[in-house]
Design a protein around this motif. Structure first.
Motif, short mmCIF file in Angstrom:
data_model
loop_
_atom_site.label_atom_id
_atom_site.label_comp_id
_atom_site.label_asym_id
_atom_site.label_seq_id
_atom_site.Cartn_x
_atom_site.Cartn_y
_atom_site.Cartn_z
N HIS A 1 46.70 44.98 45.61
CA HIS A 1 46.32 46.25 46.82
C HIS A 1 46.75 47.83 46.75
O HIS A 1 47.19 47.42 47.69
N ALA A 2 46.22 48.76 46.13
CA ALA A 2 46.40 50.07 46.59
C ALA A 2 46.39 50.55 47.63
O ALA A 2 45.36 49.72 48.85
N PHE A 3 46.75 51.01 48.08
CA PHE A 3 47.10 52.02 49.41
C PHE A 3 45.69 52.47 50.30
O PHE A 3 44.83 52.84 51.06
N PHE A 4 44.74 53.20 48.43
CA PHE A 4 44.07 54.14 48.57
C PHE A 4 42.38 53.18 48.86
O PHE A 4 41.61 53.93 48.88
N ASP A 5 42.27 52.10 48.60
CA ASP A 5 41.31 51.02 48.44
C ASP A 5 41.15 51.11 49.91
O ASP A 5 42.01 50.30 51.18
N GLN A 6 39.96 51.37 50.80
CA GLN A 6 39.56 51.47 51.59
C GLN A 6 39.25 49.75 52.88
O GLN A 6 39.90 49.63 53.56
N ASP A 7 38.34 48.86 51.55
CA ASP A 7 38.79 47.61 52.18
C ASP A 7 39.57 46.65 50.98
O ASP A 7 38.82 46.59 49.70
N ALA A 8 40.71 46.41 50.87
CA ALA A 8 40.94 46.02 49.48
C ALA A 8 40.44 45.13 49.94
O ALA A 8 40.47 44.46 48.42
N ASP A 9 40.26 43.54 50.27
CA ASP A 9 39.53 42.30 50.22
C ASP A 9 38.83 42.75 48.94
O ASP A 9 38.32 42.03 48.12
N MET A 10 37.65 43.10 49.57
CA MET A 10 36.22 43.54 48.64
C MET A 10 36.56 43.72 47.73
O MET A 10 35.61 44.07 46.52
N ALA A 11 37.33 45.23 47.52
CA ALA A 11 38.30 45.83 46.16
C ALA A 11 38.71 45.39 45.37
O ALA A 11 38.27 45.03 44.40
N GLU A 12 39.41 43.82 45.41
CA GLU A 12 39.66 43.33 44.72
C GLU A 12 38.66 42.46 43.75
O GLU A 12 38.29 41.42 42.93
N LYS A 13 37.82 41.26 45.29
CA LYS A 13 36.83 40.72 44.41
C LYS A 13 35.41 41.21 43.67
O LYS A 13 35.06 40.95 42.46
N ALA A 14 35.38 43.07 43.61
CA ALA A 14 34.93 43.99 42.91
C ALA A 14 35.65 43.64 41.53
O ALA A 14 35.05 43.84 39.79
N ARG A 15 37.06 43.50 41.72
CA ARG A 15 37.10 43.90 40.70
C ARG A 15 37.79 43.19 39.60
O ARG A 15 37.39 42.71 38.32
N ARG A 16 37.40 42.21 40.30
CA ARG A 16 37.13 40.85 39.97
C ARG A 16 36.27 40.20 39.08
O ARG A 16 36.23 39.89 37.69
N LYS A 17 35.21 40.03 39.76
CA LYS A 17 34.18 40.17 38.95
C LYS A 17 33.73 40.58 37.69
O LYS A 17 32.85 40.70 37.03
N THR A 18 33.79 42.14 38.51
CA THR A 18 33.18 43.18 37.27
C THR A 18 33.93 43.05 36.21
O THR A 18 33.56 43.06 34.81
N LEU A 19 35.24 42.95 35.96
CA LEU A 19 36.80 42.79 34.70
C LEU A 19 36.29 41.63 34.17
O LEU A 19 35.63 41.48 32.50
N ASP A 20 35.42 40.26 34.65
CA ASP A 20 35.13 39.43 34.10
C ASP A 20 33.93 39.58 32.98
O ASP A 20 33.65 38.76 32.67
N MET A 21 32.93 40.12 33.59
CA MET A 21 31.29 39.91 33.44
C MET A 21 31.67 41.47 31.80
O MET A 21 31.15 40.71 30.74
N VAL A 22 32.62 42.20 32.04
CA VAL A 22 33.31 42.91 31.03
C VAL A 22 33.96 42.35 29.95
O VAL A 22 32.75 42.68 28.59
N VAL A 23 34.72 41.95 30.16
CA VAL A 23 34.69 40.56 29.17
C VAL A 23 34.04 39.81 28.69
O VAL A 23 34.20 39.78 26.65
N ALA A 24 32.89 39.04 29.87
CA ALA A 24 32.21 38.31 28.78
C ALA A 24 31.02 38.90 27.90
O ALA A 24 30.82 38.48 27.05
N ASP A 25 30.50 39.94 28.54
CA ASP A 25 29.83 40.93 27.36
C ASP A 25 30.86 41.77 26.77
O ASP A 25 29.85 41.93 26.13
#
Length: 329
Positions: free
Chosen positions: A270-294
């Motif tokens: 969690h970077a200090f500049f992420d306003q909602d770090a937990d939400m940012a992590e979920k978005a990061r994992r979900k999106t990168l999984d999609m990018v890898v799959a596609d």
């Protein structure tokens, strides 16, 4: 061939005489350069041309709180593994100019002229590099903003506080706009950083631009071929994009991760500049999984220039493989 005594004596005489010959020093053909060439790189997505325009690099000491949920020694080890100095962090900035054939679109605007002056030119280079790439700011039709952090919005203004793109429509995420223009949210802001962001955003959007912006929604096309994708967490309205043309497609991740050798390799950090770090992590994992799959190519705002690459799973994280430089557009 047999080495005769005469040959040996002649060779020895030549060695002895060598220091007596005049020395010829190497002469440089030109003075040493003191700066890089203007930094921009072009590639095609179908019929659309993308120009990555560097805004520079910010380097600062690695502090104890850069990554909130990791030990400083672990972060230093990750930096060293990426062949970076283990006691410093270097963050690059890469706004885009997208030529759709009918529109010239700027996507995020960099740190701006104030940062150029205060950093002695290390950041805030977008305006000069964009002109060097052949773009007239007056010819820009649209400026699309992904979120309201200074390294993305400060380049909306010139050094004298006037609009840097006087003829462009400025498009902003509706969720982001609502949050930063909400007086109630501003009154609840705590800490110098968040308070400063509200002040800066109000100065840009309310005072300089007089709220002349067009809010846009996620899941819709904001410019020809540019689809807005929700990746909230870094900020409430943080937006990424899918740029499509013909069979070409690239995912523009904005600030879904910061430098990839830290936050793609360790998506749970969690970077200090992420306003909602937990939400940012979920978005990061979900999106990168999609990018890898596609098997999508990925364009990262804070990736090493020019920021285009491919992503693969690597243990518990992801590895970004830079796309090779292509001399042909």
């Amino acid at each position: 061939m047999e080495l005769t005594r005469r040959h040996a004596l002649a060779g020895a005489a030549a060695i002895v005489a060598a220091p007596l010959l005049p020395s010829i020093g190497a002469r440089a053909a030109a003075p040493m350069a003191d700066k890089q060439a203007p930094s921009f790189y072009r590639y095609k997505v179908g019929d659309v041309q993308v120009t990555v325009v560097s805004d520079g690099v910010n380097t600062f000491p690695l502090g104890d709180s850069f990554v909130l949920n990791a030990k400083k020694d672990d972060v230093a080890a990750a930096l060293e593994k990426a062949y970076m100095p283990k006691d410093k962090v270097s963050i690059q900035f890469g706004p885009l100019v997208i030529n759709t054939g009918g529109k010239l679109v700027v996507l995020d605007t960099g740190n701006g002229p104030g940062a150029f002056a205060s950093s002695k030119g290390n950041v805030g280079q977008f305006a000069t590099n964009m002109v060097a790439a052949g773009f007239d700011p007056k010819a820009i039709d649209m400026v699309v903003i992904s979120h309201f952090h200074g390294d993305h919005v400060n380049g909306l203004l010139t050094a004298d506080g006037t609009p840097a793109f006087p003829n462009a429509e400025v498009l902003v995420p509706s969720v982001e706009w609502k949050f930063w223009m909400d007086d109630g949210e501003m009154s609840k802001a705590s800490g110098d950083r968040m308070k400063g962001l509200f002040v800066n955003n109000r100065k840009i959007f309310e005072v300089a631009l007089k709220k002349k912006v067009t809010p846009y929604e996620w899941g819709k096309e904001v410019a020809p071929g540019l689809l807005a994708a929700e990746t909230a967490g870094h900020t409430p309205g943080h937006t990424s994009y899918v740029l499509s043309s013909g069979s070409g497609k690239v995912f523009i991740q904005s600030d879904l991760t910061n430098v990839p050798y830290l936050f793609a390799a360790n998506p749970g950090w969690h970077a200090f500049f992420d306003q909602d770090a937990d939400m940012a992590e979920k978005a990061r994992r979900k999106t990168l999984d999609m990018v890898v799959a596609d098997k999508l190519q990925l364009q990262g705002f804070h990736f090493p220039f020019p920021g285009l690459g491919n992503v693969e799973k690597d243990g518990n994280g992801y590895r970004v493989i830079p796309a090779p430089w292509n001399p042909v557009i």
